[in-house]
Structure formats: structure tokens, C-alpha cells
Design an enzyme around this catalytic site. Sequence first.
Site, PDB file in Angstrom:
ATOM      1  N   ASN A 141      39.423  43.282  44.342  1.00 24.85           N
ATOM      2  CA  ASN A 141      39.974  42.310  45.429  1.00 24.85           C
ATOM      3  C   ASN A 141      41.498  42.239  45.379  1.00 24.85           C
ATOM      4  O   ASN A 141      41.698  41.565  44.444  1.00 24.85           O
ATOM      5  CB  ASN A 141      39.333  40.900  45.490  1.00 24.85           C
ATOM      6  CG  ASN A 141      40.038  40.279  46.578  1.00 24.85           C
ATOM      7  OD1 ASN A 141      40.530  40.491  47.466  1.00 24.85           O
ATOM      8  ND2 ASN A 141      39.287  38.993  46.651  1.00 24.85           N
ATOM      9  N   LYS A 177      43.493  41.053  47.468  1.00 26.45           N
ATOM     10  CA  LYS A 177      44.257  39.720  47.985  1.00 26.45           C
ATOM     11  C   LYS A 177      45.553  40.053  48.582  1.00 26.45           C
ATOM     12  O   LYS A 177      45.463  41.549  49.150  1.00 26.45           O
ATOM     13  CB  LYS A 177      44.403  38.756  46.984  1.00 26.45           C
ATOM     14  CG  LYS A 177      43.015  38.346  46.128  1.00 26.45           C
ATOM     15  CD  LYS A 177      43.070  37.249  45.379  1.00 26.45           C
ATOM     16  CE  LYS A 177      41.510  37.014  44.732  1.00 26.45           C
ATOM     17  NZ  LYS A 177      41.396  35.606  43.789  1.00 26.45           N
ATOM     18  N   HIS A 236      35.089  34.580  50.940  1.00 28.19           N
ATOM     19  CA  HIS A 236      35.472  34.163  49.826  1.00 28.19           C
ATOM     20  C   HIS A 236      35.968  32.734  49.561  1.00 28.19           C
ATOM     21  O   HIS A 236      36.413  32.168  50.674  1.00 28.19           O
ATOM     22  CB  HIS A 236      36.714  35.184  49.493  1.00 28.19           C
ATOM     23  CG  HIS A 236      37.295  35.179  48.218  1.00 28.19           C
ATOM     24  ND1 HIS A 236      38.191  34.327  47.687  1.00 28.19           N
ATOM     25  CD2 HIS A 236      36.958  36.151  47.148  1.00 28.19           C
ATOM     26  CE1 HIS A 236      38.619  34.515  46.652  1.00 28.19           C
ATOM     27  NE2 HIS A 236      38.109  35.565  46.142  1.00 28.19           N
ATOM     28  N   GLU A 250      38.709  31.622  48.604  1.00 28.76           N
ATOM     29  CA  GLU A 250      39.972  31.247  49.021  1.00 28.76           C
ATOM     30  C   GLU A 250      39.996  31.339  50.637  1.00 28.76           C
ATOM     31  O   GLU A 250      40.781  30.350  51.342  1.00 28.76           O
ATOM     32  CB  GLU A 250      40.923  32.562  48.565  1.00 28.76           C
ATOM     33  CG  GLU A 250      41.331  32.174  47.338  1.00 28.76           C
ATOM     34  CD  GLU A 250      41.688  33.374  46.363  1.00 28.76           C
ATOM     35  OE1 GLU A 250      41.866  34.471  47.072  1.00 28.76           O
ATOM     36  OE2 GLU A 250      41.662  33.288  45.080  1.00 28.76           O
ATOM     37  N   GLU A 268      30.940  33.686  42.489  1.00 30.29           N
ATOM     38  CA  GLU A 268      32.277  33.358  41.895  1.00 30.29           C
ATOM     39  C   GLU A 268      32.781  31.713  41.827  1.00 30.29           C
ATOM     40  O   GLU A 268      32.797  30.910  42.925  1.00 30.29           O
ATOM     41  CB  GLU A 268      33.363  33.863  42.950  1.00 30.29           C
ATOM     42  CG  GLU A 268      33.243  35.325  43.094  1.00 30.29           C
ATOM     43  CD  GLU A 268      34.608  36.028  43.594  1.00 30.29           C
ATOM     44  OE1 GLU A 268      35.119  36.835  42.768  1.00 30.29           O
ATOM     45  OE2 GLU A 268      35.092  35.673  44.614  1.00 30.29           O
ATOM     46  N   GLY A 328      41.102  33.171  39.130  1.00 25.25           N
ATOM     47  CA  GLY A 328      42.591  32.980  38.859  1.00 25.25           C
ATOM     48  C   GLY A 328      42.955  31.871  37.855  1.00 25.25           C
ATOM     49  O   GLY A 328      43.979  31.836  37.781  1.00 25.25           O
ATOM     50  N   SER A 378      37.969  35.533  37.048  1.00 27.67           N
ATOM     51  CA  SER A 378      38.883  36.105  35.598  1.00 27.67           C
ATOM     52  C   SER A 378      38.048  36.972  34.803  1.00 27.67           C
ATOM     53  O   SER A 378      38.047  36.940  33.546  1.00 27.67           O
ATOM     54  CB  SER A 378      39.043  34.528  34.909  1.00 27.67           C
ATOM     55  OG  SER A 378      39.885  33.761  35.596  1.00 27.67           O
TER      56      SER A 378
HETATM   57  P1  PGA Z   1      40.216  36.782  39.761  1.00 29.18           P
HETATM   58  O1  PGA Z   1      39.730  36.576  41.059  1.00 29.18           O
HETATM   59  O2  PGA Z   1      39.714  37.871  38.883  1.00 29.18           O
HETATM   60  O3  PGA Z   1      41.673  36.944  39.811  1.00 29.18           O
HETATM   61  O4  PGA Z   1      39.776  35.330  38.934  1.00 29.18           O
HETATM   62  C1  PGA Z   1      38.529  36.933  41.543  1.00 29.18           C
HETATM   63  C2  PGA Z   1      38.347  36.909  43.003  1.00 29.18           C
HETATM   64  O5  PGA Z   1      38.730  36.063  43.475  1.00 29.18           O
HETATM   65  O6  PGA Z   1      37.487  37.620  43.765  1.00 29.18           O
END
Ligand code: PGA
Length: 259
Positions: free
Chosen positions: A11, A13, A97, A99, A171, A177, A217
Site C-alpha cells: 500500500n 499510500k 483502510h 486511515e 490491521e 506506521g 509495521s
Molecule cells: P505500515 O502500514 O506497514 O506502514 O504500518 C500498513 C498499512 O497501513 O496498510
Amino acid sequence: MQTRRPLIAGNWKMNLTQEESVGLAREIALGIKGLNDVDVLVAPPYTVLGKVKQALQGTSVLLGAQNMHWEEAGAFTGEISASMLLEVGCTHVILGHSERRSLFQETDEMVARKCTAAQRRNLVPIICIGETLEEREKGLTFQVIQVQLAGALGAFLETGRMPAGTVLAYEPVWAIGTGRTATPEQAQEVHAFVRRWLAEHLEEGAAASTRILYGGSVKPGNIRALMAQPDLDGALVGGASLKAGSFLNIVRGACQTGA
Ligand code: PGA
């Protein structure tokens, strides 16, 4: 025993220029040659989907988008529909997601509408669920997951049939993140819960065949231990998917433990 083919999805982003995106896509396509035991997908921003598709032509790397609207067309300034994604060559779309949920107020009901729209157009949804740190600390993890599953998959519960290939991604919000990954045991506990829920609510066989990814992560250093868990079928990778080296090492790690 793991019978589901692992999927590693990147992803991207809101990152990378056109040039960087095309370069990364090419490096990934080259790097996964010969790795036949795993599916690999990238989800770049909308504006580079067409270019990345061209760069991936003739390779096995799948293309997904990070979001979409549930309507087909109309006065929805700033939105993108399923047909538009299909037109540029997407086969998958990430929906719900965290976010999107936390920064853009997406609700389970909106995620459900998007799932239905994806189904209508044969776009495979990657549906994200996960609890916040506060919810985990209050002992609400399973309750939250259950509400999100029932909400997002609501449209499929009557027939018990999900769109072919539907992917779920657990997730935990506190792991995204942050560098703080769920332990393999913490992830497995939720993945097993999700699979049990699917078995109770969907037609026979759906639970066993649905891939449940872990996200939050994920790095080359933790992918093997995560993939060793029986209900973990791959990863949705954010930060570590932006560099070919780390993403490919995650793909390799998944190959060795999966299948
Ligand atoms: P990350 O994000 O690997 O940077 O923690 C995962 C995601 O948001 O899908």
C-alpha cells in the site's frame, strides 16, 4: 496447515512521484521472477495507476487501488468509481483502510456500499478491519472486529457468498506506521477469530479459502514469524513497500514460510 496461497500487498499510500512509482514497479516485477509460491500486489495512488499498469504489463504483479466510491458515475467531486479503476487495469481495491476510517470519517456502512459496488464490477476487495489501542486496552478487540465484519460484509450475509477472491486485512490501528507490530500470537488470535466468524456467517468453504492478511509495521525482519501462524495468509505492507529491497525481502520471507 496452510493451503491458501500467500498474498503480499504493498500500500503505497500518498507517496512517490510518477518516475519513482514506475521504477519501483519495474524493480518489484523483476525481483519476484521465479518466486512462484506467492501473489504480489501493489496499490499506488490513483494518478499513477495507468503508468504502473504499463510498467507491469506481462508480469505477474497485480494492481490495486487504495479506495473508491460506491457510485458508478455522477456529481461526486474528487471521487473515483469501480469502472474507472477497471479501465486503468486494477483487479483489486483496498476498502475501509483505518486511515480512511479515522481521517476521512468512513463508516462500516460506507465500506459495505463500496464492497457491493466492487462485487458488481468484479473488482476484488481487500477489506481492512482493526481496533485502536484504546479499544484493545479496554478489552474490546473482538467486539470491534465483529462489528466491522458484520458492517462491511453486511451485503453478503444474506446469501453467505462473498465476491470471489475477497481478501480481509487485519490491521490493528496501533501497529500501523508505528514500528510496533502485533506479536505473531496477537495477530493469530484475531485472525483465528475472523476465520471462525466467517465460518459461522458464510457458505461452507468460504472461511477456509479466504485469505486474511496482517498489516501494521510488517518488515523483512518480522514477516517469517508472522507467516508461521496458521491463519495468517500474507501481509498488507505500508512503509516497507516503498523500497524494492525491503518489499522483495518481505515477499521472499512469505515464500519460505507459506504454501
Ligand atoms: P505500515 O502500514 O506497514 O506502514 O504500518 C500498513 C498499512 O497501513 O496498510
